[in-house]
Design an enzyme around this catalytic site. Structure first.
Site, PDB file in Angstrom:
ATOM      1  N   ARG A 292      -2.034 -13.238  38.609  1.00 18.03           N
ATOM      2  CA  ARG A 292      -2.395 -14.458  37.871  1.00 18.03           C
ATOM      3  C   ARG A 292      -3.767 -14.403  37.203  1.00 18.03           C
ATOM      4  O   ARG A 292      -4.137 -15.298  36.446  1.00 18.03           O
ATOM      5  CB  ARG A 292      -2.298 -15.674  38.808  1.00 18.03           C
ATOM      6  CG  ARG A 292      -0.858 -16.133  38.974  1.00 18.03           C
ATOM      7  CD  ARG A 292      -0.794 -17.430  39.750  1.00 18.03           C
ATOM      8  NE  ARG A 292      -1.023 -17.218  41.175  1.00 18.03           N
ATOM      9  CZ  ARG A 292      -1.456 -18.168  42.018  1.00 18.03           C
ATOM     10  NH1 ARG A 292      -1.725 -19.365  41.576  1.00 18.03           N
ATOM     11  NH2 ARG A 292      -1.597 -17.902  43.300  1.00 18.03           N
TER      12      ARG A 292
ATOM     13  N   ARG B 156     -36.583  -7.505  32.801  1.00 16.94           N
ATOM     14  CA  ARG B 156     -35.495  -6.590  33.151  1.00 16.94           C
ATOM     15  C   ARG B 156     -35.835  -5.739  34.379  1.00 16.94           C
ATOM     16  O   ARG B 156     -36.966  -5.731  34.841  1.00 16.94           O
ATOM     17  CB  ARG B 156     -35.157  -5.728  31.923  1.00 16.94           C
ATOM     18  CG  ARG B 156     -34.493  -6.579  30.820  1.00 16.94           C
ATOM     19  CD  ARG B 156     -34.280  -5.782  29.563  1.00 16.94           C
ATOM     20  NE  ARG B 156     -33.579  -4.540  29.827  1.00 16.94           N
ATOM     21  CZ  ARG B 156     -33.660  -3.447  29.065  1.00 16.94           C
ATOM     22  NH1 ARG B 156     -34.434  -3.450  27.983  1.00 16.94           N
ATOM     23  NH2 ARG B 156     -32.978  -2.374  29.384  1.00 16.94           N
TER      24      ARG B 156
ATOM     25  N   ASN C  77     -54.982  -7.624  28.061  1.00 17.53           N
ATOM     26  CA  ASN C  77     -54.366  -8.592  27.163  1.00 17.53           C
ATOM     27  C   ASN C  77     -53.539  -7.865  26.111  1.00 17.53           C
ATOM     28  O   ASN C  77     -54.053  -7.028  25.374  1.00 17.53           O
ATOM     29  CB  ASN C  77     -55.464  -9.438  26.503  1.00 17.53           C
ATOM     30  CG  ASN C  77     -54.881 -10.640  25.779  1.00 17.53           C
ATOM     31  OD1 ASN C  77     -53.911 -10.504  25.026  1.00 17.53           O
ATOM     32  ND2 ASN C  77     -55.451 -11.804  26.006  1.00 17.53           N
TER      33      ASN C  77
ATOM     34  N   SER D 138     -52.844  -7.418  18.035  1.00 17.77           N
ATOM     35  CA  SER D 138     -51.491  -7.802  17.637  1.00 17.77           C
ATOM     36  C   SER D 138     -50.820  -6.740  16.783  1.00 17.77           C
ATOM     37  O   SER D 138     -51.473  -6.014  16.032  1.00 17.77           O
ATOM     38  CB  SER D 138     -51.544  -9.102  16.837  1.00 17.77           C
ATOM     39  OG  SER D 138     -52.003 -10.130  17.676  1.00 17.77           O
TER      40      SER D 138
END
Ligand code: UD1
Ligand code: CA
Length: 448
Positions: free
Chosen positions: A15, A316, A360, A388
Site C-alpha cells: 500500500r 551542513r 570577521n 567583502s
C-alpha cells in the site's frame, strides 16, 4: 538475562506504492525501521537481527549505514510472521536468553514498554505479548484472556463474531526465552485464512505445553503501524509533536512549535531559542543559550553557547560554531569550525575551513574549496578580517590579525598581520563619464 532483538522487516508494504521497502521510508529523516531499533537499543541487547526480504539489498545497505551492529537474515518468501522469526533461528542457536520480536513498520514503541515486558518475564511469565486497546480494533489480532492469562491470539480474518468483540488487540511485539520461542515456532502450521505461518499461534502452543502467557499493555500511539503514505504523514506529525513537547519541557523556547522539525537525535540544552520555520537534520547539538533564527536548516553540527544562527542560514555536516559566534543570513557552512566570537553575517560559502576566534568574514566571501576533483582546506587566523566579496582559493591560509582587502582573490598565504590586496588598481579619469556618454549618444544618432 541476555537479550536478543529480532526485527521483522521483510514485507513489501504494497500500500505504500513504492519501489523501496516500506520499512525504509523515513520518519523525521530516519528510516522507520531504525526508530523501533533505537528504542530497543536502550535495553542494551547482546544481539540485533533484522529479517529482510523485499528489497533486501536496500535494507542491508540501510542497516549498514544506520545500525552496523545488527545482523541481517533474508526471508526469501514472505510466508508469515512466525516464518520470518524462524529465519533468525540459525544465528541464535547458541544464544541463552530472551528474544523480543519487533515489527519494522511499528516505529513508536517506547523503551519503557519493552522494559515492562522484560519485567513480566522476570515475574514468571514464559511468554509475553504486547497488547493495546485501539479506538477501532478493525483488522488487528485479538488477545483472548481467561482468568488473567493469555490463552490464544486470533487473527481478525479467522475470528468468530464473538471474538471480534474483544477490544484488547495484538501489537505483534512478543517476548520469550529463545529456546521456548523457537521450539513453539517449529510446531506452527499454516492452516488459516491467509495460509501463513502466524507468530500469534505460538500462544496456543505455549498454553498446550503448560507455559504461562501474559499481556503487557501500552498506548495505541506506540503501536501505530504504517501501511500507506497517509499513515506515514500521520506518523511524522505525531513524532514532531512529541519532539516539540519534549524540547519545550527541557527548557527550549519554540516561538512557533508547529513550524519546527526535529530529527530523532536532536540535542538541545536549556534556554536554546528557536524561531519559526527551522529544520533540524540528523546529528545536531545546541548548547545553552544558542539561538536559531527563522528559516534556517541545520544538520550534523554543534552550536556552542550563545551562538546565533540565521535567519536563513544553512549549517551542513561537520560544522562547529563556537561560543558567541554568528552565522547570518544566506551563509552556508560545511565541515567548518568557527572559533568563539567569529562572524560571517551575510552571503557566504565557507567549506572545509577553520575560522579563528573573533575573525570577521565579510559579505560575499567564498572559500573555493573544490577544484573539481579534490577538496582543500582554508585557514583564517584569529582576529583576521576578510573584506567583502573575497575569494579564498584553497588550500590557503590567512594569518592571525591579517586583513584581506574587499574583492580580493587570495591564492597564496597571507602572513599574520599583513594586508593583502589582490585586485586591479582603481583609475579615475576626471570628466570621463560625460565624455563617455557623449560618445555613446553620437553612436546612437549615427545608427539611425
Ligand atoms: C500482525 C499480527 C496481528 C497484529 C498486527 C499488528 C500476525 C500473524 N499478526 O498482523 O495479530 O494485530 O500485526 O500490527 O503476526 N513480515 C515479515 N515476513 C512475513 C510477514 C510479515 O517480515 O512473512 C513483517 C512485515 O514486514 C511487518 C510485520 O512482519 O513488519 C507484520 O506483518 P503484517 O503482514 O503487517 O502483519 P499484520 O497482518 O498487520
Ligand atoms: Ca501490519
Amino acid at each position: 538475562m541476555a537479550l536478543a532483538i529480532v526485527v521483522l522487516a521483510a514485507g513489501r508494504g504494497t500500500r505504500m506504492v513504492s519501489a523501496q521497502p516500506k520499512v525504509l521510508h523515513p520518519i523525521a529523516g530516519l528510516p522507520m525501521l531504525f526508530h523501533a531499533m533505537r528504542a530497543a537499543s536502550s535495553l542494551g541487547p547482546e544481539q540485533f537481527i533484522v529479517v529482510a526480504g523485499f528489497g533486501a539489498q536496500q535494507t542491508t545497505d540501510a542497516v549498514q549505514a544506520h545500525a552496523p551492529y545488527a545482523k541481517i537474515v533474508i526471508q526469501d518468501e514472505q510466508l508469515g510472521t512466525a516464518h520470518a522469526v524462524d529465519q533468525a533461528r540459525g544465528l541464535l542457536v547458541d544464544f541463552d536468553g530472551d528474544v523480543i520480536v519487533l515489527f519494522g513498520d511499528t516505529p513508536f514503541i517506547r523503551p519503557h514498554t519493552l522494559e515492562a515486558m522484560l519485567k513480566a518475564r522476570r515475574a514468571g511469565a514464559d511468554f509475553v505479548a504486547l497488547g493495546f486497546e485501539p479506538e477501532d480494533p478493525g483488522r488487528y489480532g485479538r488477545l483472548v484472556v481467561e482468568d488473567g492469562r493469555l490463552r490464544r491470539i486470533v487473527e481478525a480474518k479467522d475470528a468468530t463474531a464473538e471474538e471480534l468483540k474483544i477490544g484488547l488487540c495484538n501489537s505483534g511485539v512478543v517476548c520469550a526465552d529463545r529456546k521456548n520461542l523457537f521450539e513453539l515456532i517449529s510446531q506452527i502450521g499454516c492452516h488459516n485464512a491467509a495460509q501463513e505461518y502466524y507468530l500469534t499461534d505460538v500462544v496456543e502452543k505455549a498454553n498446550d505445553a503448560g507455559l504461562i502467557c501474559s499481556v503487557v499493555t501500552c498506548a495505541e500511539e506506540e503501536t501505530l503501524g504504517i501501511n500507506s503514505r497517509a499513515e506515514l504523514a500521520r506518523a511524522e506529525a505525531i513524532f514532531q509533536n512529541w519532539a516539540r513537547q519534549a524540547a519545550m519541557a527541557e527548557g527550549v523556547t519554540l516561538v512557533a512549535p508547529e513550524t519546527v522539525f526535529f530529527a530523532p537525535d536532536t540535542r538541545m540544552a536549556r534556554d536554546v531559542l528557536v524561531e519559526p520555520h527551522v529544520v533540524f537534520g540528523p546529528g545536531v547539538r545546541l548548547d545553552e543559550g544558542a539561538v536559531v533564527r527563522a528559516f534556517s536548516h541545520l544538520e550534523g553540527c554543534r552550536i556552542r553557547r550563545g551562538a546565533v544562527i540565521g535567519p536563513y542560514a544553512r549549517i551542513r555536516p561537520g560544522s562547529s560554531i563556537g561560543e558567541g559566534a554568528k552565522v547570518g543570513n544566506f551563509v552556508e557552512t560545511k565541515n567548518t569550525t568557527f572559533e568563539a566570537g567569529a562572524k560571517a553575517n551575510h552571503l557566504s560559502y565557507l567549506g572545509d575551513a577553520h575560522i579563528g576566534a573573533a575573525a570577521n568574514i565579510g559579505a560575499g566571501t567564498i572559500t573555493c574549496n573544490y577544484d573539481g576533483v579534490m577538496k582543500h582546506q582554508t585557514e583564517v587566523g584569529a582576529g583576521a578580517f576578510i573584506g567583502s566579496n573575497s575569494a579564498l582559493v584553497a588550500p590557503v591560509s590567512v594569518g592571525a590579525g591579517a586583513i584581506v582587502a574587499a574583492g580580493s582573490v587570495i591564492t597564496h598565504e597571507v602572513p599574520s598581520d599583513a594586508l593583502a590586496l589582490s585586485r586591479a588598481d582603481q583609475n579615475n579619469k576626471a570628466g570621463g563619464a560625460d565624455r563617455l556618454r557623449q560618445r555613446q549618444r553620437n553612436r546612437k544618432t549615427a545608427a539611425k
